[in-house]
Write a protein that holds these residues in place. Structure first.
Motif, PDB file in Angstrom:
ATOM      1  N   HIS A   1       0.873  -1.173   0.000  1.00  0.00           N
ATOM      2  CA  HIS A   1       0.000   0.000   0.000  1.00  0.00           C
ATOM      3  C   HIS A   1       0.909   1.223   0.000  1.00  0.00           C
ATOM      4  O   HIS A   1       1.700   1.420   0.925  1.00  0.00           O
ATOM      5  CB  HIS A   1      -0.923   0.005   1.218  1.00  0.00           C
ATOM      6  N   ILE A   2       0.792   2.033  -1.022  1.00  0.00           N
ATOM      7  CA  ILE A   2       1.682   3.178  -1.219  1.00  0.00           C
ATOM      8  C   ILE A   2       0.869   4.466  -1.134  1.00  0.00           C
ATOM      9  O   ILE A   2      -0.183   4.578  -1.758  1.00  0.00           O
ATOM     10  CB  ILE A   2       2.379   3.099  -2.593  1.00  0.00           C
ATOM     11  N   THR A   3       1.374   5.414  -0.377  1.00  0.00           N
ATOM     12  CA  THR A   3       0.765   6.746  -0.334  1.00  0.00           C
ATOM     13  C   THR A   3       1.813   7.766  -0.755  1.00  0.00           C
ATOM     14  O   THR A   3       2.869   7.878  -0.119  1.00  0.00           O
ATOM     15  CB  THR A   3       0.247   7.100   1.063  1.00  0.00           C
ATOM     16  N   VAL A   4       1.540   8.472  -1.844  1.00  0.00           N
ATOM     17  CA  VAL A   4       2.431   9.524  -2.331  1.00  0.00           C
ATOM     18  C   VAL A   4       1.899  10.867  -1.833  1.00  0.00           C
ATOM     19  O   VAL A   4       0.785  11.269  -2.180  1.00  0.00           O
ATOM     20  CB  VAL A   4       2.512   9.522  -3.874  1.00  0.00           C
ATOM     21  N   HIS A   5       2.697  11.537  -1.019  1.00  0.00           N
ATOM     22  CA  HIS A   5       2.313  12.827  -0.454  1.00  0.00           C
ATOM     23  C   HIS A   5       2.987  13.950  -1.253  1.00  0.00           C
ATOM     24  O   HIS A   5       4.222  13.983  -1.368  1.00  0.00           O
ATOM     25  CB  HIS A   5       2.742  12.936   1.012  1.00  0.00           C
ATOM     26  N   GLY A   6       2.183  14.847  -1.811  1.00  0.00           N
ATOM     27  CA  GLY A   6       2.710  15.996  -2.517  1.00  0.00           C
ATOM     28  C   GLY A   6       2.195  17.280  -1.908  1.00  0.00           C
ATOM     29  O   GLY A   6       2.022  17.380  -0.687  1.00  0.00           O
TER      30      GLY A   6
ATOM     31  N   ILE B   1       4.612   4.119 -11.129  1.00  0.00           N
ATOM     32  CA  ILE B   1       4.059   2.910 -11.756  1.00  0.00           C
ATOM     33  C   ILE B   1       4.945   2.445 -12.907  1.00  0.00           C
ATOM     34  O   ILE B   1       5.231   1.249 -13.052  1.00  0.00           O
ATOM     35  CB  ILE B   1       2.622   3.183 -12.239  1.00  0.00           C
ATOM     36  N   THR B   2       5.405   3.387 -13.721  1.00  0.00           N
ATOM     37  CA  THR B   2       6.278   3.025 -14.834  1.00  0.00           C
ATOM     38  C   THR B   2       7.604   2.476 -14.327  1.00  0.00           C
ATOM     39  O   THR B   2       8.104   1.446 -14.811  1.00  0.00           O
ATOM     40  CB  THR B   2       6.526   4.245 -15.734  1.00  0.00           C
ATOM     41  N   ALA B   3       8.185   3.128 -13.328  1.00  0.00           N
ATOM     42  CA  ALA B   3       9.478   2.706 -12.804  1.00  0.00           C
ATOM     43  C   ALA B   3       9.417   1.335 -12.141  1.00  0.00           C
ATOM     44  O   ALA B   3      10.392   0.576 -12.182  1.00  0.00           O
ATOM     45  CB  ALA B   3       9.997   3.745 -11.813  1.00  0.00           C
TER      46      ALA B   3
ATOM     47  N   VAL C   1      10.247   3.254  -4.967  1.00  0.00           N
ATOM     48  CA  VAL C   1       9.103   4.162  -4.836  1.00  0.00           C
ATOM     49  C   VAL C   1       9.513   5.421  -4.094  1.00  0.00           C
ATOM     50  O   VAL C   1       9.182   6.549  -4.506  1.00  0.00           O
ATOM     51  CB  VAL C   1       7.930   3.458  -4.125  1.00  0.00           C
ATOM     52  N   GLN C   2      10.230   5.262  -2.997  1.00  0.00           N
ATOM     53  CA  GLN C   2      10.612   6.418  -2.196  1.00  0.00           C
ATOM     54  C   GLN C   2      11.610   7.307  -2.937  1.00  0.00           C
ATOM     55  O   GLN C   2      11.520   8.549  -2.884  1.00  0.00           O
ATOM     56  CB  GLN C   2      11.176   5.948  -0.856  1.00  0.00           C
ATOM     57  N   ALA C   3      12.545   6.691  -3.653  1.00  0.00           N
ATOM     58  CA  ALA C   3      13.516   7.476  -4.415  1.00  0.00           C
ATOM     59  C   ALA C   3      12.848   8.207  -5.570  1.00  0.00           C
ATOM     60  O   ALA C   3      13.173   9.372  -5.858  1.00  0.00           O
ATOM     61  CB  ALA C   3      14.628   6.561  -4.930  1.00  0.00           C
ATOM     62  N   GLN C   4      11.946   7.550  -6.236  1.00  0.00           N
ATOM     63  CA  GLN C   4      11.241   8.181  -7.360  1.00  0.00           C
ATOM     64  C   GLN C   4      10.415   9.369  -6.879  1.00  0.00           C
ATOM     65  O   GLN C   4      10.409  10.436  -7.503  1.00  0.00           O
ATOM     66  CB  GLN C   4      10.333   7.155  -8.039  1.00  0.00           C
ATOM     67  N   ALA C   5       9.724   9.194  -5.758  1.00  0.00           N
ATOM     68  CA  ALA C   5       8.934  10.298  -5.207  1.00  0.00           C
ATOM     69  C   ALA C   5       9.836  11.460  -4.801  1.00  0.00           C
ATOM     70  O   ALA C   5       9.531  12.629  -5.071  1.00  0.00           O
ATOM     71  CB  ALA C   5       8.123   9.800  -4.013  1.00  0.00           C
ATOM     72  N   ALA C   6      10.955  11.140  -4.170  1.00  0.00           N
ATOM     73  CA  ALA C   6      11.871  12.185  -3.713  1.00  0.00           C
ATOM     74  C   ALA C   6      12.422  13.001  -4.875  1.00  0.00           C
ATOM     75  O   ALA C   6      12.677  14.204  -4.744  1.00  0.00           O
ATOM     76  CB  ALA C   6      13.007  11.568  -2.914  1.00  0.00           C
ATOM     77  N   SER C   7      12.602  12.361  -6.039  1.00  0.00           N
ATOM     78  CA  SER C   7      13.147  13.079  -7.194  1.00  0.00           C
ATOM     79  C   SER C   7      12.203  14.178  -7.683  1.00  0.00           C
ATOM     80  O   SER C   7      12.619  15.086  -8.406  1.00  0.00           O
ATOM     81  CB  SER C   7      13.442  12.092  -8.329  1.00  0.00           C
ATOM     82  N   PHE C   8      10.937  14.115  -7.301  1.00  0.00           N
ATOM     83  CA  PHE C   8       9.955  15.145  -7.668  1.00  0.00           C
ATOM     84  C   PHE C   8       9.652  16.082  -6.504  1.00  0.00           C
ATOM     85  O   PHE C   8       8.790  16.953  -6.611  1.00  0.00           O
ATOM     86  CB  PHE C   8       8.646  14.487  -8.120  1.00  0.00           C
TER      87      PHE C   8
ATOM     88  N   VAL D   1       5.441   3.515   2.173  1.00  0.00           N
ATOM     89  CA  VAL D   1       5.224   2.196   1.599  1.00  0.00           C
ATOM     90  C   VAL D   1       4.990   1.188   2.717  1.00  0.00           C
ATOM     91  O   VAL D   1       5.875   0.975   3.559  1.00  0.00           O
ATOM     92  CB  VAL D   1       6.414   1.739   0.730  1.00  0.00           C
ATOM     93  N   ASP D   2       3.814   0.606   2.741  1.00  0.00           N
ATOM     94  CA  ASP D   2       3.478  -0.452   3.700  1.00  0.00           C
ATOM     95  C   ASP D   2       3.488  -1.766   2.932  1.00  0.00           C
ATOM     96  O   ASP D   2       2.516  -2.119   2.256  1.00  0.00           O
ATOM     97  CB  ASP D   2       2.102  -0.184   4.311  1.00  0.00           C
TER      98      ASP D   2
END
Length: 419
Positions: free
Chosen positions: A200-205, A227-229, A289-296, A302-303
């Motif tokens: 279960h992924i939560t992306v916080h922006g 999702i692509t990565a 997932v965490q690295a990809q989010a951080a790049s933005f 991520v649970d």
């Protein structure tokens, strides 16, 4: 194999098939009744009660309440020394049935969309035959398991002392499989079904107006890149000769076309055959997932939840099961090219606790498992029940019936010995 030995096996197999076929209408009717009254995980009270009553009627010692609604029927003959476990699952799925059958589910939003009604009826048909006409020396442990669909029933039964209370030298299970010729059996040594884990992924922006995206950190855009990565993990981290599947099946974020939300939620499933690959995905998914989010400029939580391991069939027991299939069903019904399935089964926990094998019976050209249009094919009921009965008699042979012993060797080994 000598001709006299082969004829003994054939004669007994014909007796088993004939007796089970004679009683088959009773178990087709039972299967339809179970289909009309499906029950979800750990709520199989009606089903468990029906199973327990029938087992008692046929002379089994019955234990109930294992893992809440689990039932075990025990039957001892002769020395009672060697023990065999046969397992069937009982629970249904939270699906609204769309078959239009006269015996369709009467419970709104619940249906037997995986054939557990058929699995239960198969084992009960075998149970009746073995109680009334079975020729074996040993102890039968017939395991009727709750909550397979949630992946928690087998584990809970084991945690509550299943194999300590009901010892099994080996344990076997089966599942029907649509798309495979009706009544044909598949036996697979080693990994037969995949592990299943979830994340279960939560992306916080940072939300804002859709007309001013430069003032936001858009979690929808981040999620699209995530999702692509994710697909690169299997493509560039897993040996091409191994199997790994990552599927994002759910994404939710925002409510309006012109509003960038603060967060997006994703759900994915991960499946593998090998423990090493399973561990790799468990490590790589959160890291990527965490690295990809951080790049933005976003943050991802991520649970990652481990479900159940792959179904890994033991070599000796699988060879035995295949040999029994050749002896009792005929080689024409044994699918020589049957391949592992990437779906999952919590029978995996039982195979971690005891040696055994999980088998597949073709359901014919029917709707897929978990489809609202699926229905178990009643034609395989007597075939599979006869197989269970034959397997029990071969595994627990009566000393005065040595004709069963050769089935302990794989068919090609027997052929080589008697060539």
């Amino acid at each position: 194999m000598s001709s006299s030995l082969s004829s003994q096996l054939t004669a007994r197999s014909e007796q088993i098939h004939a007796a089970i076929a004679l009683a088959n209408p009773q178990f087709v009717a039972l299967r339809h009744e179970l289909h009309q009254h499906p029950e979800l995980a750990f709520a199989e009270f009606r089903t468990a009660g029906k199973v327990a009553d029938l087992l008692r009627e046929w002379g089994y010692q019955v234990s109930t309440g294992i893992a809440g609604t689990g039932v075990v029927g025990t039957l001892r003959r002769g020395t009672g020394g060697k023990s065999l476990g046969l397992r069937a699952d009982m629970d249904a799925l939270p699906i609204q049935e769309a078959t239009g059958l006269p015996y369709a589910s009467q419970n709104a939003g619940v249906m037997h969309a995986c054939g557990h009604d058929g699995h239960t009826a198969i084992l009960l048909a075998a149970a009746r035959f073995l109680a009334l006409e079975g020729q074996f020396d040993g102890t039968l442990q017939l395991i009727f398991q709750p909550a397979e669909e949630t992946g928690s029933g087998a584990r809970r039964m084991i945690e509550e002392g299943l194999f300590e209370r009901f010892p099994c030298d080996a344990v076997f299970g089966l599942h029907n499989w649509p798309g495979v010729s009706c009544g044909h059996i598949g036996c697979i040594e080693g990994p037969a079904m995949a592990s299943v884990d979830q994340a279960h992924i939560t992306v916080h922006g940072k939300g804002g107006h859709g007309a001013e995206p430069h003032t936001t950190v858009d979690p929808v855009l981040v999620s699209a890149h995530v999702i692509t990565a994710l697909q690169s993990i299997v493509a560039r981290n897993v040996d091409p000769l191994d199997m790994g599947v990552l599927t994002v099946g759910s994404i939710h974020g925002g409510h309006a076309s012109n509003v960038i939300p603060d967060s997006v939620e994703l759900k994915l499933t991960a499946r593998t055959f090998r423990p090493e690959v399973r561990s790799l995905l468990q490590q790589r998914v959160p890291a990527l997932v965490q690295a990809q989010a951080a790049s933005f400029g976003a943050v991802a939580e991520v649970d990652y939840r481990l479900g159940f391991p792959p179904v890994c069939n033991h070599a000796r027991e699988t060879a035995f099961a295949s040999a029994v299939a050749h002896a009792t069903l005929g080689s024409q019904r044994v699918a020589a090219d049957f391949r592992p399935r990437t779906a999952s089964e919590d029978f995996a926990f039982m195979l971690q606790a005891r040696p055994g094998s999980f088998l597949f019976f073709g359901n014919g050209d029917t709707a897929s498992l978990h489809s609202p249009r699926y229905d178990f094919n009643d034609e395989i009921l007597p075939v599979a029940a006869a197989y269970w009965a034959g397997l029990a008699e071969h595994y627990l042979p009566v000393l005065s019936a040595p004709g069963y012993a050769p089935a302990l060797a794989a068919p090609h080994d027997r052929d080589a010995q008697h060539a």
